[in-house]
Design an enzyme around this catalytic site. Sequence first.
Site, short mmCIF file in Angstrom:
data_model
loop_
_atom_site.label_atom_id
_atom_site.label_comp_id
_atom_site.label_asym_id
_atom_site.label_seq_id
_atom_site.Cartn_x
_atom_site.Cartn_y
_atom_site.Cartn_z
N ASP A 4 -0.67 -1.28 -4.10
CA ASP A 4 -1.22 -0.79 -2.84
C ASP A 4 -0.54 0.53 -2.46
O ASP A 4 -1.20 1.48 -2.01
CB ASP A 4 -1.02 -1.83 -1.75
CG ASP A 4 -1.51 -1.36 -0.39
OD1 ASP A 4 -2.73 -1.23 -0.21
OD2 ASP A 4 -0.67 -1.10 0.48
N GLU B 142 -5.45 -3.72 -7.57
CA GLU B 142 -4.19 -3.07 -7.17
C GLU B 142 -3.05 -3.49 -8.08
O GLU B 142 -2.17 -2.67 -8.40
CB GLU B 142 -3.86 -3.43 -5.72
CG GLU B 142 -4.80 -2.78 -4.71
CD GLU B 142 -4.43 -3.08 -3.27
OE1 GLU B 142 -4.62 -2.20 -2.42
OE2 GLU B 142 -3.95 -4.20 -3.00
#
Length: 226
Positions: free
Chosen positions: A47, A119
């Site tokens: 992220d 991610e």
Amino acid sequence: METLEKKLGYTFRDPSLLQGALYHSSYANEHRGQHISSNERLEFLGDAVLGFVTAEHLYKKHPDLPEGDLTRIRAALVCEESLHEVAQALNLGSYLLLGKGEEQGGGRRRPSILADATESVFAAVYLDGGMDAARELIHRVLLDKEREELVEERRRDYKTELQELVQRKSEQVLRYELTGSSGPDHAKEFAFRVTLNGEEIGQGTGRSKKEAEQSAARSALEGLNK
């Protein structure tokens, strides 16, 4: 793993990093004796890597945009919906390792799980090949011109545009009506229609009621502008 590496356009020096990105927490919990870690820590790192690469890209590409606009565009580019689309393009769901309950509940197609796994894969590439490798992958699968145009399209508020258009005449009444829904709870699709003074002027569908209303408003705008 070799098939997935080809889709990613990246060959891992340490394949265990890619494998680790595919362990969902439900699978790790069911295999505690094997000391398997879920991909949640990789998701956390991915992220951050994704946020930096996207911010860097937008900062360079749009030198005249203020901070608020850059933030909104970045949020749209890295949202769950965008990451889910990347996962679908990579067929990432077929490579995930899930617990039995999550598997039976449709977890392999669940947008949130697929977005998190995307991610995690970004983080695995970063750890294996550094920021340049992660940047190249993110640009190729997420920051291409077509996706940015799609994000710009999503940023438009069709409901407001439609309201402003019809208000040019007095006593105009717009209404949005839910006409149906379909699909399982984790992948629901809603259908809406919009009426002007009781007459239908547009229809639309979406994965949320808000998205379906925007789709109906867009349809109405296209018809009215013609």
